[in-house]
Design an enzyme around this catalytic site. Structure first.
Site, PDB file in Angstrom:
ATOM      1  N   ALA A 167       4.492  15.229 -33.152  1.00  0.00           N
ATOM      2  CA  ALA A 167       3.196  15.814 -32.812  1.00  0.00           C
ATOM      3  C   ALA A 167       3.450  17.143 -32.107  1.00  0.00           C
ATOM      4  CB  ALA A 167       2.433  14.867 -31.898  1.00  0.00           C
ATOM      5  N   GLY A 203       6.092  11.739 -34.106  1.00  0.00           N
ATOM      6  CA  GLY A 203       5.077  11.591 -35.157  1.00  0.00           C
ATOM      7  C   GLY A 203       5.638  11.834 -36.550  1.00  0.00           C
ATOM      8  N   GLU A 236       9.765  10.469 -27.689  1.00  0.00           N
ATOM      9  CA  GLU A 236       8.618  10.685 -26.793  1.00  0.00           C
ATOM     10  C   GLU A 236       8.938  10.401 -25.330  1.00  0.00           C
ATOM     11  OE1 GLU A 236       8.511   9.078 -29.707  1.00  0.00           O
ATOM     12  OE2 GLU A 236       6.727   9.680 -30.830  1.00  0.00           O
TER      13      GLU A 236
HETATM   14  N1  CAA Z   1       5.807  20.489 -30.996  1.00  0.00           N
HETATM   15  C1  CAA Z   1       5.633  21.814 -30.886  1.00  0.00           C
HETATM   16  N2  CAA Z   1       6.595  22.712 -31.192  1.00  0.00           N
HETATM   17  C2  CAA Z   1       7.785  22.230 -31.619  1.00  0.00           C
HETATM   18  C3  CAA Z   1       8.041  20.859 -31.746  1.00  0.00           C
HETATM   19  C4  CAA Z   1       6.979  19.946 -31.419  1.00  0.00           C
HETATM   20  N3  CAA Z   1       7.101  18.622 -31.550  1.00  0.00           N
HETATM   21  N4  CAA Z   1       9.317  20.688 -32.172  1.00  0.00           N
HETATM   22  C5  CAA Z   1       9.838  21.917 -32.308  1.00  0.00           C
HETATM   23  N5  CAA Z   1       8.911  22.852 -31.979  1.00  0.00           N
HETATM   24  C6  CAA Z   1       9.086  24.311 -31.985  1.00  0.00           C
HETATM   25  C7  CAA Z   1       9.911  24.785 -30.805  1.00  0.00           C
HETATM   26  O1  CAA Z   1       9.123  24.883 -29.632  1.00  0.00           O
HETATM   27  C8  CAA Z   1      10.405  26.117 -31.311  1.00  0.00           C
HETATM   28  O2  CAA Z   1       9.358  27.044 -31.203  1.00  0.00           O
HETATM   29  P1  CAA Z   1       9.616  28.489 -30.467  1.00  0.00           P
HETATM   30  O3  CAA Z   1      10.602  29.168 -31.397  1.00  0.00           O
HETATM   31  O4  CAA Z   1       8.267  29.099 -30.455  1.00  0.00           O
HETATM   32  O5  CAA Z   1      10.210  28.173 -29.145  1.00  0.00           O
HETATM   33  C9  CAA Z   1      10.606  25.861 -32.812  1.00  0.00           C
HETATM   34  O6  CAA Z   1       9.835  24.703 -33.117  1.00  0.00           O
HETATM   35  C10 CAA Z   1      12.069  25.554 -33.153  1.00  0.00           C
HETATM   36  O7  CAA Z   1      12.500  24.480 -32.328  1.00  0.00           O
HETATM   37  P2  CAA Z   1      13.806  24.577 -31.367  1.00  0.00           P
HETATM   38  O8  CAA Z   1      14.067  25.978 -30.965  1.00  0.00           O
HETATM   39  O9  CAA Z   1      13.611  23.584 -30.253  1.00  0.00           O
HETATM   40  O10 CAA Z   1      14.937  24.091 -32.394  1.00  0.00           O
HETATM   41  P3  CAA Z   1      16.299  23.345 -32.053  1.00  0.00           P
HETATM   42  O11 CAA Z   1      17.067  23.327 -33.325  1.00  0.00           O
HETATM   43  O12 CAA Z   1      16.935  23.931 -30.823  1.00  0.00           O
HETATM   44  O13 CAA Z   1      15.865  21.830 -31.660  1.00  0.00           O
HETATM   45  C11 CAA Z   1      14.652  19.754 -31.943  1.00  0.00           C
HETATM   46  C12 CAA Z   1      15.265  21.018 -32.619  1.00  0.00           C
HETATM   47  C13 CAA Z   1      15.784  18.888 -31.383  1.00  0.00           C
HETATM   48  C14 CAA Z   1      13.892  18.998 -33.020  1.00  0.00           C
HETATM   49  C15 CAA Z   1      13.718  20.194 -30.804  1.00  0.00           C
HETATM   50  O14 CAA Z   1      12.828  21.199 -31.300  1.00  0.00           O
HETATM   51  C16 CAA Z   1      12.881  19.094 -30.227  1.00  0.00           C
HETATM   52  O15 CAA Z   1      13.392  18.299 -29.442  1.00  0.00           O
HETATM   53  N6  CAA Z   1      11.571  19.022 -30.600  1.00  0.00           N
HETATM   54  C17 CAA Z   1      10.640  18.054 -30.058  1.00  0.00           C
HETATM   55  C18 CAA Z   1      10.843  16.688 -30.640  1.00  0.00           C
HETATM   56  C19 CAA Z   1       9.888  15.702 -29.998  1.00  0.00           C
HETATM   57  O16 CAA Z   1       9.924  15.455 -28.805  1.00  0.00           O
HETATM   58  N7  CAA Z   1       9.008  15.100 -30.807  1.00  0.00           N
HETATM   59  C20 CAA Z   1       8.040  14.141 -30.334  1.00  0.00           C
HETATM   60  C21 CAA Z   1       6.715  14.804 -30.098  1.00  0.00           C
HETATM   61  S1  CAA Z   1       5.524  13.725 -29.333  1.00  0.00           S
HETATM   62  C22 CAA Z   1       4.918  12.773 -30.590  1.00  0.00           C
HETATM   63  O17 CAA Z   1       5.293  12.909 -31.725  1.00  0.00           O
HETATM   64  C23 CAA Z   1       3.877  11.762 -30.161  1.00  0.00           C
HETATM   65  C24 CAA Z   1       3.491  10.788 -31.234  1.00  0.00           C
HETATM   66  O18 CAA Z   1       3.895   9.644 -31.214  1.00  0.00           O
HETATM   67  C25 CAA Z   1       2.578  11.188 -32.311  1.00  0.00           C
END
Ligand code: CAA
Length: 257
Positions: free
Chosen positions: A65, A108, A131
């Site tokens: 998400a 998500g 999460e």
């Molecule tokens: N939401 C919003 N933006 C996100 C995102 C997310 N879930 N995942 C990645 N992005 C964005 C980053 O903020 C970044 O944007 P900027 O360039 O503007 O900073 C861009 O995508 C590229 O990401 P990274 O620079 O972080 O890339 P990376 O290769 O260093 O890391 C990753 C990759 C490990 C996937 C890392 O991006 C990450 O940990 N993302 C979040 C994963 C997460 O926590 N997901 C769960 C979300 S909550 C949920 O899903 C609730 C539910 O049950 C529905």
């Protein structure tokens, strides 16, 4: 501007939906989820579409998400929005859905893949429910579906730590049906979708529903559901055609009736 790229008829009877927010690793913001569910509901009504493949890109199926979008929301905002009822609409679709996963399928994104009926993974796929690391828990089915798919002990470990697991682990644990080289994962998913699309569609839908009932009902109720639908299929032209074609030693011609 839309967040999806849609190709209907990419193979006979098959539609492909690509999540297309690459700059955010396909983070599932509300507009994307709304577009996705609307598209799926529309495809559900189109008779020519018999199987649907959902994919992202090589780097990410979906990284969850959209954290930036929800970071400042209150519980009441979340409750009033009730975005996850959109996901229930996906769950109720009768047509088969295949997830073609490469790269990140997190939060998500992992939950969306698990909402699909079959997951094909590339060797580079990484799954996880991270999460916990941002102060919440999975909200779109992760605690329930991951537990059912890979078992309680593993689901606990991965949901409580938020760490990722590989495509190979996902395959060994039964979450994905197969792992293929990254150049082939989409091709493999489309091939499988085409194969399913060539089957009698009412039987496909009832088979899908019956398998899903295995997660919801007691064995006795599930067997009852299966049996009633088995009998019901004898009302279809495709049952008559399928059995006659077998006896006449020729390929069947399905009508979807
Ligand atoms: N939401 C919003 N933006 C996100 C995102 C997310 N879930 N995942 C990645 N992005 C964005 C980053 O903020 C970044 O944007 P900027 O360039 O503007 O900073 C861009 O995508 C590229 O990401 P990274 O620079 O972080 O890339 P990376 O290769 O260093 O890391 C990753 C990759 C490990 C996937 C890392 O991006 C990450 O940990 N993302 C979040 C994963 C997460 O926590 N997901 C769960 C979300 S909550 C949920 O899903 C609730 C539910 O049950 C529905």
């Amino acid at each position: 501007m839309g967040f999806l790229i849609i190709e209907k008829g990419i193979r006979p009877g098959v539609a492909l939906i690509r999540l297309n927010r690459p700059e955010s690793l396909n983070a599932l913001n509300r507009a994307l989820v709304a577009e996705l569910t609307d598209t799926l509901l529309e495809m559900e009504r189109e008779e020519a579409i018999r199987a649907i493949v959902i994919t992202g890109n090589e780097r990410a199926f979906a990284a969850g998400a959209d954290i930036k979008e929800m970071a400042e929301d209150s519980a009441v905002d979340m409750l009033l929005l009730d975005q996850f009822q959109r996901w229930d609409q996906i769950k109720r679709l009768k047509k088969p859905l295949i997830a073609a996963v490469s790269g990140y399928a997190l939060g998500g994104g992992c939950e969306l893949a698990m909402l699909c009926d079959i997951i094909i993974a590339s060797e580079t796929a990484q799954f996880g429910q991270p999460e916990i690391k941002i102060g919440v828990i999975p909200g779109a089915g992760g605690t329930q579906r991951l537990t059912r798919a890979i078992g309680k002990a593993r689901a606990m470990e991965y949901i409580l730590t938020g760490k990722f697991f590989s495509a190979q682990q996902a395959e060994a644990w039964g979450l994905v049906t197969r792992v293929v080289p990254v150049e082939l994962y989409l091709e493999e998913a489309l091939r499988l979708a085409e194969e399913i699309a060539s089957m009698p569609p009412i039987a496909v839908q009832l088979a899908k529903q019956a398998v899903n009932k295995a997660y919801e009902l007691s064995l006795e109720e599930g067997l009852h559901f299966e049996r009633r639908n088995f009998y019901l299929l004898f009302a279809t032209a495709d049952q008559k055609e399928g059995m006659r074609a077998f006896m006449e030693k020729r390929p069947p011609k399905w009508q979807g009736r």
